[in-house]
Motif scaffolding. Structure first.
Motif, mmCIF file in Angstrom:
data_model
loop_
_atom_site.group_PDB
_atom_site.id
_atom_site.type_symbol
_atom_site.label_atom_id
_atom_site.label_comp_id
_atom_site.label_asym_id
_atom_site.label_seq_id
_atom_site.Cartn_x
_atom_site.Cartn_y
_atom_site.Cartn_z
ATOM 1 N N PRO A 1 14.786 -32.126 -7.309
ATOM 2 C CA PRO A 1 14.639 -30.952 -8.179
ATOM 3 C C PRO A 1 13.183 -30.482 -8.238
ATOM 4 O O PRO A 1 12.260 -31.294 -8.305
ATOM 5 N N PHE A 2 13.017 -29.173 -8.189
ATOM 6 C CA PHE A 2 11.698 -28.544 -8.245
ATOM 7 C C PHE A 2 11.559 -27.902 -9.607
ATOM 8 O O PHE A 2 12.401 -27.102 -10.008
ATOM 9 N N TYR A 3 10.508 -28.254 -10.308
ATOM 10 C CA TYR A 3 10.257 -27.716 -11.646
ATOM 11 C C TYR A 3 9.080 -26.755 -11.559
ATOM 12 O O TYR A 3 7.968 -27.157 -11.199
ATOM 13 N N VAL A 4 9.334 -25.497 -11.862
ATOM 14 C CA VAL A 4 8.285 -24.479 -11.788
ATOM 15 C C VAL A 4 7.216 -24.797 -12.832
ATOM 16 O O VAL A 4 7.526 -25.093 -13.995
ATOM 17 N N ALA A 5 5.970 -24.755 -12.407
ATOM 18 C CA ALA A 5 4.846 -25.042 -13.300
ATOM 19 C C ALA A 5 4.680 -23.928 -14.335
ATOM 20 O O ALA A 5 5.219 -22.819 -14.187
ATOM 21 N N GLU A 6 3.898 -24.234 -15.331
ATOM 22 C CA GLU A 6 3.595 -23.284 -16.388
ATOM 23 C C GLU A 6 3.051 -21.980 -15.795
ATOM 24 O O GLU A 6 2.425 -21.974 -14.740
ATOM 25 N N ASN A 7 3.287 -20.897 -16.488
ATOM 26 C CA ASN A 7 2.962 -19.568 -15.976
ATOM 27 C C ASN A 7 1.487 -19.417 -15.571
ATOM 28 O O ASN A 7 1.175 -18.737 -14.601
ATOM 29 N N TYR A 8 0.587 -20.033 -16.314
ATOM 30 C CA TYR A 8 -0.837 -19.851 -15.990
ATOM 31 C C TYR A 8 -1.209 -20.442 -14.632
ATOM 32 O O TYR A 8 -2.253 -20.113 -14.079
ATOM 33 N N HIS A 9 -0.344 -21.300 -14.061
ATOM 34 C CA HIS A 9 -0.598 -21.843 -12.729
ATOM 35 C C HIS A 9 -0.097 -20.921 -11.613
ATOM 36 O O HIS A 9 -0.481 -21.097 -10.460
ATOM 37 N N GLN A 10 0.765 -19.979 -11.935
ATOM 38 C CA GLN A 10 1.351 -19.119 -10.902
ATOM 39 C C GLN A 10 0.312 -18.095 -10.431
ATOM 40 O O GLN A 10 -0.390 -17.499 -11.245
ATOM 41 N N ASP A 11 0.221 -17.918 -9.113
ATOM 42 C CA ASP A 11 -0.721 -16.955 -8.513
ATOM 43 C C ASP A 11 -2.144 -17.163 -9.009
ATOM 44 O O ASP A 11 -2.896 -16.213 -9.211
ATOM 45 N N PHE A 12 -2.528 -18.416 -9.186
ATOM 46 C CA PHE A 12 -3.834 -18.722 -9.763
ATOM 47 C C PHE A 12 -4.975 -18.126 -8.948
ATOM 48 O O PHE A 12 -5.981 -17.700 -9.505
ATOM 49 N N TYR A 13 -4.821 -18.067 -7.632
ATOM 50 C CA TYR A 13 -5.898 -17.537 -6.797
ATOM 51 C C TYR A 13 -6.189 -16.071 -7.108
ATOM 52 O O TYR A 13 -7.307 -15.597 -6.923
ATOM 53 N N LYS A 14 -5.190 -15.359 -7.611
ATOM 54 C CA LYS A 14 -5.385 -13.960 -8.019
ATOM 55 C C LYS A 14 -5.978 -13.872 -9.424
ATOM 56 O O LYS A 14 -6.758 -12.975 -9.716
#
Length: 173
Positions: free
Chosen positions: A136-149
């Motif tokens: 199972p893959f658990y999506v990380a907290e929103n602040y980690h998404q697209d962090f490079y942007k």
């Protein structure tokens, strides 16, 4: 339009998003946690250790534009496949390099690619990246998404931790 998924762990997930996100045929790249035994782990739990999870990216892609084999080749070029104990400045089991496969086709492609890399002579040390069944893959907290942007300055610091130089020295030749 059909979609497939690929899951790769190669150290800090922040550094693993951009190389895939900017490639044609990629629909989505999500940072998250996988490979462990804790349900719905948090970043703090994974970072502290003991969950069995590693930071990873789940890539949704259009196989008519980019193949799984292409993604595996991109993956290798973001990592140090000879370091089983983390990646660059990120140390520990939660940063281990893993190709998580969802079926026997992905396993065969990943294994053939790993074997080719091992036989290429590019590295003198053994290729230690593991190939494991997807969990199972658990999506990380929103602040980690697209962090490079979101935080390009912090990303420069992350890459300065050895990843950028290693890639230039070993993959840009």
């Amino acid at each position: 339009m059909a979609s497939e998924t690929a899951i790769f762990a190669g150290g800090c997930f922040w550094c693993m998003v951009q190389p895939f996100d900017t490639y044609p045929g990629i629909k989505k790249v999500e940072s998250g946690y996988t490979g462990g035994h804790v349900v719905n782990p948090t970043y703090e739990q994974v970072k502290a250790g003991g969950t069995g999870h590693t930071e990873a990216v789940r890539i949704t892609f259009d196989p008519s534009v980019v193949s799984y084999a292409d993604l595996v080749e991109i993956y290798w070029q973001q990592t140090d496949p000879t370091d089983a104990f983390g990646q660059f400045q990120d140390r520990g089991d939660n940063y281990r390099p893993v190709i998580f496969v969802k079926d026997e086709e992905q396993r065969a492609i990943a294994q053939a690619s790993k074997d080719a890399l091992a036989n290429s002579g590019r590295f003198t040390d053994p290729i230690v990246t593991t190939i494991e069944d997807a969990k199972p893959f658990y999506v990380a907290e929103n602040y980690h998404q697209d962090f490079y942007k979101k935080d390009p300055e912090r990303m420069k610091l992350e890459k300065a931790g050895g990843r950028k130089q290693f890639i230039e020295d070993n993959w840009k030749k």
